[in-house]
Motif scaffolding. Structure first.
Motif, PDB file in Angstrom:
ATOM      1  N   LEU A 223     -81.791 -88.988  32.481  1.00  0.00           N
ATOM      2  CA  LEU A 223     -82.531 -88.011  31.698  1.00  0.00           C
ATOM      3  C   LEU A 223     -82.238 -88.283  30.224  1.00  0.00           C
ATOM      4  O   LEU A 223     -81.093 -88.185  29.783  1.00  0.00           O
ATOM      5  N   ILE A 224     -83.296 -88.633  29.466  1.00  0.00           N
ATOM      6  CA  ILE A 224     -83.081 -89.015  28.068  1.00  0.00           C
ATOM      7  C   ILE A 224     -83.548 -87.947  27.087  1.00  0.00           C
ATOM      8  O   ILE A 224     -83.190 -87.999  25.909  1.00  0.00           O
ATOM      9  N   ALA A 225     -84.359 -86.991  27.550  1.00  0.00           N
ATOM     10  CA  ALA A 225     -84.829 -85.941  26.647  1.00  0.00           C
ATOM     11  C   ALA A 225     -85.387 -84.789  27.450  1.00  0.00           C
ATOM     12  O   ALA A 225     -85.877 -84.975  28.565  1.00  0.00           O
ATOM     13  N   GLN A 226     -85.326 -83.595  26.879  1.00  0.00           N
ATOM     14  CA  GLN A 226     -85.955 -82.431  27.480  1.00  0.00           C
ATOM     15  C   GLN A 226     -86.265 -81.413  26.389  1.00  0.00           C
ATOM     16  O   GLN A 226     -85.583 -81.361  25.364  1.00  0.00           O
ATOM     17  N   GLY A 227     -87.329 -80.647  26.606  1.00  0.00           N
ATOM     18  CA  GLY A 227     -87.691 -79.642  25.631  1.00  0.00           C
ATOM     19  C   GLY A 227     -89.184 -79.392  25.602  1.00  0.00           C
ATOM     20  O   GLY A 227     -89.921 -79.833  26.494  1.00  0.00           O
ATOM     21  N   ASP A 228     -89.640 -78.700  24.557  1.00  0.00           N
ATOM     22  CA  ASP A 228     -91.062 -78.393  24.444  1.00  0.00           C
ATOM     23  C   ASP A 228     -91.816 -79.585  23.858  1.00  0.00           C
ATOM     24  O   ASP A 228     -91.234 -80.653  23.599  1.00  0.00           O
ATOM     25  N   ALA A 229     -93.114 -79.399  23.622  1.00  0.00           N
ATOM     26  CA  ALA A 229     -93.969 -80.507  23.194  1.00  0.00           C
ATOM     27  C   ALA A 229     -93.484 -81.136  21.895  1.00  0.00           C
ATOM     28  O   ALA A 229     -93.400 -82.369  21.777  1.00  0.00           O
ATOM     29  N   ASP A 230     -93.156 -80.324  20.900  1.00  0.00           N
ATOM     30  CA  ASP A 230     -92.729 -80.868  19.613  1.00  0.00           C
ATOM     31  C   ASP A 230     -91.421 -81.637  19.739  1.00  0.00           C
ATOM     32  O   ASP A 230     -91.246 -82.698  19.126  1.00  0.00           O
ATOM     33  N   THR A 231     -90.499 -81.115  20.538  1.00  0.00           N
ATOM     34  CA  THR A 231     -89.217 -81.794  20.730  1.00  0.00           C
ATOM     35  C   THR A 231     -89.418 -83.170  21.342  1.00  0.00           C
ATOM     36  O   THR A 231     -88.851 -84.166  20.875  1.00  0.00           O
ATOM     37  N   ILE A 232     -90.231 -83.244  22.391  1.00  0.00           N
ATOM     38  CA  ILE A 232     -90.460 -84.508  23.080  1.00  0.00           C
ATOM     39  C   ILE A 232     -91.258 -85.465  22.204  1.00  0.00           C
ATOM     40  O   ILE A 232     -90.958 -86.663  22.132  1.00  0.00           O
ATOM     41  N   ARG A 233     -92.261 -84.959  21.522  1.00  0.00           N
ATOM     42  CA  ARG A 233     -93.123 -85.798  20.689  1.00  0.00           C
ATOM     43  C   ARG A 233     -92.337 -86.502  19.594  1.00  0.00           C
ATOM     44  O   ARG A 233     -92.631 -87.647  19.223  1.00  0.00           O
ATOM     45  N   ASN A 234     -91.315 -85.834  19.067  1.00  0.00           N
ATOM     46  CA  ASN A 234     -90.566 -86.370  17.931  1.00  0.00           C
ATOM     47  C   ASN A 234     -89.229 -86.992  18.317  1.00  0.00           C
ATOM     48  O   ASN A 234     -88.442 -87.354  17.432  1.00  0.00           O
TER      49      ASN A 234
END
Length: 265
Positions: A223-234
């Motif tokens: 698992l390298i990232a998790q969060g809402d759209a803005d978190t993942i996009r950036n």
């Protein structure tokens, strides 16, 4: 308390770690997208939650009850529904009969002949079809339906066990853009109305960004990232994994052309 809790999940095939110490939660009424490139471990995670695979290590609980070690049918009865990348319906049966069969199975009733079983749970089946917008097609054979309508029937079948959690494996694969939008809007509405947690995989990023409340990203089993759209996009790691350049992908971009469909993980 989270509805689904996946803790320190690991799965090895020989010397290959398909899933490596992955943890995440799904809450009631939430759509959580599980995304990642080919070989990320998405399908393995899905199949562990569904009971088709037993992890090397880790825990999967639904409402505090451990699912690891349970058979898929028992997990289904506990309240985990599932739809598939290729819609799983009986083409020779009517729309109504498909949902009735699921209801009969959930109630653990066995019948010698389908003609007898067809008289049971008709009202319940119609009610489920009404929720997915297919009640007027109840007497049609699934074989003559448009693919988008078949996916709606599959959704009604998945609701037959009154699920707390719905697993959706690439729900919009093979669908036209408007069909995709309609199906995910339906999924969101049902999740909120029924307080169902939804865990779904999807290659189309426009669908993910338009539909998911949160996202988790896997790469090579981690698992390298998790969060809402803005978190993942950036997120720099996500940018590098998907593009190898650090480019920022946009909310309505689609990765379907970058990630071949039908691949195995």
């Amino acid at each position: 308390m989270s509805l689904l809790r996946v803790s320190n999940l690991s799965m090895s095939f020989g010397g290959v770690k398909a899933v490596d110490d992955v943890s995440f939660d799904v809450n009631p009424g939430e759509l959580l997208a599980l995304i990642g490139p080919n070989g990320a471990g998405k399908s393995t995670c899905f199949n562990i939650v569904n009971g088709q695979l037993r992890p090397t290590r880790g825990s999967v609980t639904l409402d505090g009850h451990e699912l690891v070690g349970m058979r898929p049918r028992d997990i289904w009865r506990r309240g985990v529904g599932r739809t598939f990348q290729v819609a799983a319906t009986f083409n020779s049966m009517t729309v109504l009969e498909n949902v009735q069969m699921a209801l009969v199975s959930h109630e653990k009733r066995l019948y010698g002949l389908w003609k007898r079983a067809a008289s049971h749970f008709e009202e319940e089946a119609i009610a489920l079809l009404d929720q997915v917008g297919m009640a007027t097609h109840a007497q049609r054979a699934c074989s003559v339906l448009a693919y988008g309508d078949v996916k709606r029937v599959e959704m009604a079948v998945a609701l037959a066990n009154r699920p707390k959690l719905l697993l959706m494996d690439e729900p919009t694969a093979g669908m036209a853009p408007q069909e995709r939008n309609d199906l995910m809007a339906l999924t969101k509405r049902l999740a909120i109305e029924r307080n169902i947690g939804v865990l779904f995989t999807e290659h189309s990023m426009d669908v993910v960004f338009a539909s998911a409340d949160r996202m988790i990203v896997l790469a090579r089993g981690k698992l390298i990232a998790q969060g809402d759209a803005d978190t993942i996009r950036n997120d720099a790691n996500v940018q590098a994994v998907y593009f190898g350049t650090g480019k920022t992908f946009r909310p309505h971009a689609t990765l379907s052309r970058d990630i071949p469909k039908g691949s195995h993980e």
